[in-house]
Motif scaffolding. Structure first.
Motif, PDB file in Angstrom:
ATOM      1  N   TRP A 166     -19.230  94.432  97.375  1.00  0.00           N
ATOM      2  CA  TRP A 166     -19.660  93.004  97.342  1.00  0.00           C
ATOM      3  C   TRP A 166     -20.615  92.251  98.410  1.00  0.00           C
ATOM      4  O   TRP A 166     -21.172  91.219  98.570  1.00  0.00           O
ATOM      5  CB  TRP A 166     -18.300  92.025  97.599  1.00  0.00           C
ATOM      6  N   LEU A 172     -27.450  96.490  95.430  1.00  0.00           N
ATOM      7  CA  LEU A 172     -26.777  97.558  95.498  1.00  0.00           C
ATOM      8  C   LEU A 172     -26.336  98.110  93.910  1.00  0.00           C
ATOM      9  O   LEU A 172     -26.220  99.185  93.515  1.00  0.00           O
ATOM     10  CB  LEU A 172     -25.536  97.860  96.299  1.00  0.00           C
ATOM     11  N   ASP A 192     -18.137  94.060  92.105  1.00  0.00           N
ATOM     12  CA  ASP A 192     -16.836  93.639  92.784  1.00  0.00           C
ATOM     13  C   ASP A 192     -16.470  92.373  92.340  1.00  0.00           C
ATOM     14  O   ASP A 192     -17.093  91.582  91.938  1.00  0.00           O
ATOM     15  CB  ASP A 192     -17.052  93.658  94.162  1.00  0.00           C
ATOM     16  N   GLY A 222     -13.691  93.206  86.984  1.00  0.00           N
ATOM     17  CA  GLY A 222     -12.242  93.536  87.244  1.00  0.00           C
ATOM     18  C   GLY A 222     -12.193  94.306  88.632  1.00  0.00           C
ATOM     19  O   GLY A 222     -13.308  94.540  89.090  1.00  0.00           O
ATOM     20  N   GLY A 223     -11.153  94.786  89.315  1.00  0.00           N
ATOM     21  CA  GLY A 223     -10.886  95.308  90.415  1.00  0.00           C
ATOM     22  C   GLY A 223     -10.783  96.810  89.919  1.00  0.00           C
ATOM     23  O   GLY A 223     -11.245  97.763  89.204  1.00  0.00           O
ATOM     24  N   ALA A 224      -9.712  97.768  90.626  1.00  0.00           N
ATOM     25  CA  ALA A 224      -9.391  98.905  90.616  1.00  0.00           C
ATOM     26  C   ALA A 224      -9.075  99.488  89.339  1.00  0.00           C
ATOM     27  O   ALA A 224      -9.536 100.744  88.981  1.00  0.00           O
ATOM     28  CB  ALA A 224      -8.427  99.382  91.679  1.00  0.00           C
ATOM     29  N   GLY A 227     -12.210  99.541  87.277  1.00  0.00           N
ATOM     30  CA  GLY A 227     -13.058 100.574  87.640  1.00  0.00           C
ATOM     31  C   GLY A 227     -12.711 102.080  87.498  1.00  0.00           C
ATOM     32  O   GLY A 227     -13.293 102.853  86.966  1.00  0.00           O
ATOM     33  N   SER A 244     -16.495 102.234  99.656  1.00  0.00           N
ATOM     34  CA  SER A 244     -15.760 102.787 100.702  1.00  0.00           C
ATOM     35  C   SER A 244     -15.490 104.395 100.688  1.00  0.00           C
ATOM     36  O   SER A 244     -15.546 104.592  99.384  1.00  0.00           O
ATOM     37  CB  SER A 244     -14.397 101.641 100.976  1.00  0.00           C
ATOM     38  N   VAL A 247     -11.893 104.719  98.648  1.00  0.00           N
ATOM     39  CA  VAL A 247     -11.955 104.667  97.265  1.00  0.00           C
ATOM     40  C   VAL A 247     -13.172 105.695  96.267  1.00  0.00           C
ATOM     41  O   VAL A 247     -12.736 106.331  95.578  1.00  0.00           O
ATOM     42  CB  VAL A 247     -12.481 103.033  96.736  1.00  0.00           C
ATOM     43  N   VAL A 251     -12.666 108.170  93.239  1.00  0.00           N
ATOM     44  CA  VAL A 251     -13.747 108.175  92.121  1.00  0.00           C
ATOM     45  C   VAL A 251     -14.096 109.506  92.078  1.00  0.00           C
ATOM     46  O   VAL A 251     -14.321 109.954  90.747  1.00  0.00           O
ATOM     47  CB  VAL A 251     -14.782 107.102  92.397  1.00  0.00           C
ATOM     48  N   GLU A 265     -22.112 106.643  97.228  1.00  0.00           N
ATOM     49  CA  GLU A 265     -22.758 106.126  98.619  1.00  0.00           C
ATOM     50  C   GLU A 265     -21.681 105.430  99.213  1.00  0.00           C
ATOM     51  O   GLU A 265     -21.197 104.173  98.734  1.00  0.00           O
ATOM     52  CB  GLU A 265     -23.826 105.350  98.277  1.00  0.00           C
ATOM     53  N   CYS A 299     -22.988  98.862 105.263  1.00  0.00           N
ATOM     54  CA  CYS A 299     -22.622 100.372 105.517  1.00  0.00           C
ATOM     55  C   CYS A 299     -23.399 101.073 106.630  1.00  0.00           C
ATOM     56  O   CYS A 299     -22.944 102.046 107.327  1.00  0.00           O
ATOM     57  CB  CYS A 299     -22.827 101.404 104.054  1.00  0.00           C
ATOM     58  N   PHE A 395     -16.526  97.225 109.743  1.00  0.00           N
ATOM     59  CA  PHE A 395     -17.070  95.996 108.647  1.00  0.00           C
ATOM     60  C   PHE A 395     -16.995  94.677 109.111  1.00  0.00           C
ATOM     61  O   PHE A 395     -16.377  93.780 108.266  1.00  0.00           O
ATOM     62  CB  PHE A 395     -16.452  96.365 107.431  1.00  0.00           C
TER      63      PHE A 395
HETATM   64  P1  NAD Z   1     -14.386  99.227  97.782  1.00  0.00           P
HETATM   65  O1  NAD Z   1     -14.362 100.640  97.978  1.00  0.00           O
HETATM   66  O2  NAD Z   1     -13.251  98.474  98.351  1.00  0.00           O
HETATM   67  O3  NAD Z   1     -14.985  98.695  96.531  1.00  0.00           O
HETATM   68  C1  NAD Z   1     -16.238  99.149  96.046  1.00  0.00           C
HETATM   69  C2  NAD Z   1     -16.002  98.985  94.458  1.00  0.00           C
HETATM   70  O4  NAD Z   1     -15.200  99.658  93.821  1.00  0.00           O
HETATM   71  C3  NAD Z   1     -15.520  97.400  93.902  1.00  0.00           C
HETATM   72  O5  NAD Z   1     -16.568  97.167  92.782  1.00  0.00           O
HETATM   73  C4  NAD Z   1     -14.034  97.917  93.719  1.00  0.00           C
HETATM   74  O6  NAD Z   1     -13.531  96.775  92.677  1.00  0.00           O
HETATM   75  C5  NAD Z   1     -14.299  99.161  93.054  1.00  0.00           C
HETATM   76  N1  NAD Z   1     -12.920  99.825  93.150  1.00  0.00           N
HETATM   77  C6  NAD Z   1     -11.919  99.676  94.092  1.00  0.00           C
HETATM   78  N2  NAD Z   1     -10.853 100.487  93.804  1.00  0.00           N
HETATM   79  C7  NAD Z   1     -11.403 101.344  92.840  1.00  0.00           C
HETATM   80  C8  NAD Z   1     -10.966 102.378  92.007  1.00  0.00           C
HETATM   81  N3  NAD Z   1      -9.426 102.898  92.408  1.00  0.00           N
HETATM   82  N4  NAD Z   1     -11.444 102.907  91.094  1.00  0.00           N
HETATM   83  C9  NAD Z   1     -12.602 102.449  90.958  1.00  0.00           C
HETATM   84  N5  NAD Z   1     -13.292 101.333  91.493  1.00  0.00           N
HETATM   85  C10 NAD Z   1     -12.570 100.943  92.352  1.00  0.00           C
HETATM   86  O7  NAD Z   1     -15.591  98.897  98.943  1.00  0.00           O
HETATM   87  P2  NAD Z   1     -15.969  97.443  99.534  1.00  0.00           P
HETATM   88  O8  NAD Z   1     -14.927  96.811 100.398  1.00  0.00           O
HETATM   89  O9  NAD Z   1     -16.438  96.574  98.269  1.00  0.00           O
HETATM   90  O10 NAD Z   1     -17.348  97.771 100.314  1.00  0.00           O
HETATM   91  C11 NAD Z   1     -17.219  98.060 101.559  1.00  0.00           C
HETATM   92  C12 NAD Z   1     -17.427  99.613 101.813  1.00  0.00           C
HETATM   93  O11 NAD Z   1     -18.631  99.866 101.091  1.00  0.00           O
HETATM   94  C13 NAD Z   1     -17.841  99.841 103.071  1.00  0.00           C
HETATM   95  O12 NAD Z   1     -16.985 101.225 103.510  1.00  0.00           O
HETATM   96  C14 NAD Z   1     -19.269 100.285 103.195  1.00  0.00           C
HETATM   97  O13 NAD Z   1     -19.485 101.078 104.309  1.00  0.00           O
HETATM   98  C15 NAD Z   1     -19.528 100.928 101.858  1.00  0.00           C
HETATM   99  N6  NAD Z   1     -20.986 100.658 101.465  1.00  0.00           N
HETATM  100  C16 NAD Z   1     -21.716 101.716 101.432  1.00  0.00           C
HETATM  101  C17 NAD Z   1     -23.132 101.562 100.870  1.00  0.00           C
HETATM  102  C18 NAD Z   1     -23.907 102.924 100.817  1.00  0.00           C
HETATM  103  O14 NAD Z   1     -24.905 102.819 100.206  1.00  0.00           O
HETATM  104  N7  NAD Z   1     -23.677 104.037 101.335  1.00  0.00           N
HETATM  105  C19 NAD Z   1     -23.542 100.234 100.550  1.00  0.00           C
HETATM  106  C20 NAD Z   1     -22.696  99.198 100.948  1.00  0.00           C
HETATM  107  C21 NAD Z   1     -21.193  99.277 101.103  1.00  0.00           C
END
Ligand code: NAD
Length: 498
Positions: A166, A172, A192, A222-224, A227, A244, A247, A251, A265, A299, A395
């Protein structure tokens, strides 16, 4: 439920992203009413921006089937036909710059400058993806049989699933979606659920208006649960995930089980090193930017300010003054430097990390308070290993300062983390800068700059727990989104002794 149009009536022209077209719908190849909806709100005020259709895991098989069918025809188009669609999509984003920028500000809670960078970055990704299509698709190999031609050619993977976060939802998503489609794949994007309008609807509308054949691009919301269904869906050959590390591990595990290619990433704890010969005023300015831009929800945010003892007191004083002076509030309606955190859970987490770090002996030099969703830029001094602000990705708008005894100690502290996304070093000596920068274990390192930067042409990615070795950006996208095929050609049938 009352809904604002995307531009909130501020533009006299009809909104390009007019909600009537997509409200309550998802985009499994076309706009279709979903069984339930997700309400999207401004993090700064709670104002409802719209409702998108919520997808269900059992929607996936038909979405994938449609994408597979569309992909074959798409990959068969000429490179020029494909490139033209990307140039048109970029022009559509250009033409709707004001509306999209406003919406990015409102949906993500980021500043106008951040939204402009995000939109421009997305446009750059579209142009760079078009430009990929004038590059060679492979090479001619030496042949063991002079009468036969031996070729190595890159072929699309098929259907690629993209899962995006998000914080920079449009960029992204686009940095995976655009090159993957350009190189002949079909893509299913799951944004997200907090940012599905600029992170999903906007991309679908642009590709739709640009003439991308139906089914080549789909958006599921949707969410997790959705996903995981996307990761596990039969027929999806690759997943690119930005989010993150926790997660990302999940994945990666699921993708491994199904033998899928996966690009991860993930998070970071990027060091911002200040050596004792640095221009401290410039360093404090860069350090504040690195920790507070988009409320630290990046990030690559500067996660530890590693400062040599000789200059630590002066640096912290400058940084704390800057932090205290930064205006905080709603970035859409006021001229501020710091906007809201994305949600109440994240705000509580940031606050807990700050409190626990102070309780463990660190000194609070600025901030540490919040008003509603707005957390004040915070400086923590004398942060040490074992304290939450030293160990965890925060964050939030928090600058933990760790004192180092000398250059060697600074390098040790910089690398004292599982993450390895970005790093920076401030010094008056290029020689020292290079000596230190070369030893920072991170994918992106800058001398006399801060830790946050990303462009379409660079190899973007992290080391250690910040990823799995994938790199996005221009030429690297060939590696990520295609696979090799060895093809040999002979004019006559080959005869064998059998
Ligand atoms: P998140 O991991 O909670 O969610 C990211 C995405 O994954 C969302 O679309 C979410 O709905 C989905 N998701 C959640 N659980 C899932 C599952 N079990 N299976 C599949 N998909 C699932 O992360 P966030 O809170 O949205 O973003 C913050 C994190 O992202 C921070 O750790 C940040 O450092 C990282 N980030 C990394 C980069 C990079 O390029 N390295 C860029 C931006 C953010």
């Amino acid at each position: 439920m009352a809904q604002l149009s995307a531009n909130d009536g501020r533009s006299p022209a009809a909104a390009w992203l007019e909600a009537g077209r997509w409200s309550g719908k998802h985009f499994p190849g076309e706009w279709i009413a979903a069984r339930s909806t997700i309400c999207v709100r401004e993090p700064a005020t709670g104002t409802v921006l719209g409702e998108v259709g919520e997808s269900q895991p059992d929607d996936l098989p038909s979405v994938v089937a449609r994408a597979r069918e569309a992909q074959a025809g798409w990959a068969a188009k000429t490179a020029e036909e494909r490139a033209a669609i990307f140039r048109r999509a970029a022009a559509i984003f250009e033409a709707n710059r004001k509306e999209l920028t406003d919406l990015v500000i409102r949906e993500t809670g980021g500043l106008r400058g951040k939204a402009e960078v995000e939109l421009q970055g997305s446009i750059d990704e579209l142009f760079h993806s078009a430009a990929l299509l004038v590059q060679p698709e492979g090479h001619i190999l030496p042949s063991r049989h002079p009468e036969r031609l031996s070729l190595a050619r890159r072929v699309p993977l098929g259907v690629v699933g993209v899962i995006a976060p998000w914080n920079f939802p449009m960029l992204l998503a686009m940095r995976s979606v655009a090159p993957a489609i350009a190189l002949g794949n079909a893509v299913i994007l799951k944004p997200d659920p907090q940012t599905p309008i600029v992170g999903g609807v906007a991309l679908a509308r642009a590709f739709e208006d640009a003439g991308l054949p139906a089914g080549v691009f789909s958006v599921v919301n949707g969410g997790a649960t959705v996903g995981e269904a996307l990761v596990e869906a039969k027929g999806v050959r690759m997943i690119t995930f930005t989010g993150s590390t926790a997660v990302g591990r999940r994945v990666g595990e699921l993708a491994g089980k199904h033998l899928k290619r996966v690009a991860l990433e993930l998070g970071g704890k990027s060091p911002f090193i200040v050596l004792d010969d640095a221009d401290l005023e410039a360093a404090a300015s860069a350090g504040a930017w690195g920790s507070y831009l988009h409320q630290g929800q990046i990030c690559m945010a500067s996660g530890r300010h590693v400062v040599l003892r000789k200059v630590a007191a002066d640096y912290v004083d400058l940084l704390a003054r800057k932090a205290a002076a930064l205006p905080v509030g709603d970035p859409f309606r006021a001229n501020v430097a710091i906007g809201p955190l994305i949600n109440a859970k994240q705000l509580a987490r940031v606050d807990q990390i700050v409190r626990d770090t102070v309780a463990a002996g660190a000194r609070l030099m600025a901030g540490g308070t919040h008003d509603g969703p707005f957390y004040r830029p915070t400086v923590l001094h004398d942060v040490r290993a074992g304290m939450p602000a030293y160990d965890l990705e925060i964050f939030g708008p928090v600058a933990p300062v760790v004192v180092a005894e000398d250059e060697e100690d600074a390098i040790r502290i910089a690398n004292d983390t599982d993450y390895g996304l970005a790093g920076a070093v401030q010094t008056a000596s290029l020689e020292r800068g290079l000596r230190v920068a070369r030893r920072i274990r991170a994918g992106l390192v800058h001398i006399n700059d801060q830790t946050i930067a990303d462009y379409a042409e660079i190899p973007f990615g992290g080391m250690g727990a910040s990823g799995n070795g994938s790199r996005f950006g221009s030429m690297n996208n060939w590696e990520e989104f295609t696979e090799w095929q060895w093809l040999t050609v002979g004019g006559k049938p080959t005869r064998y002794p059998f």
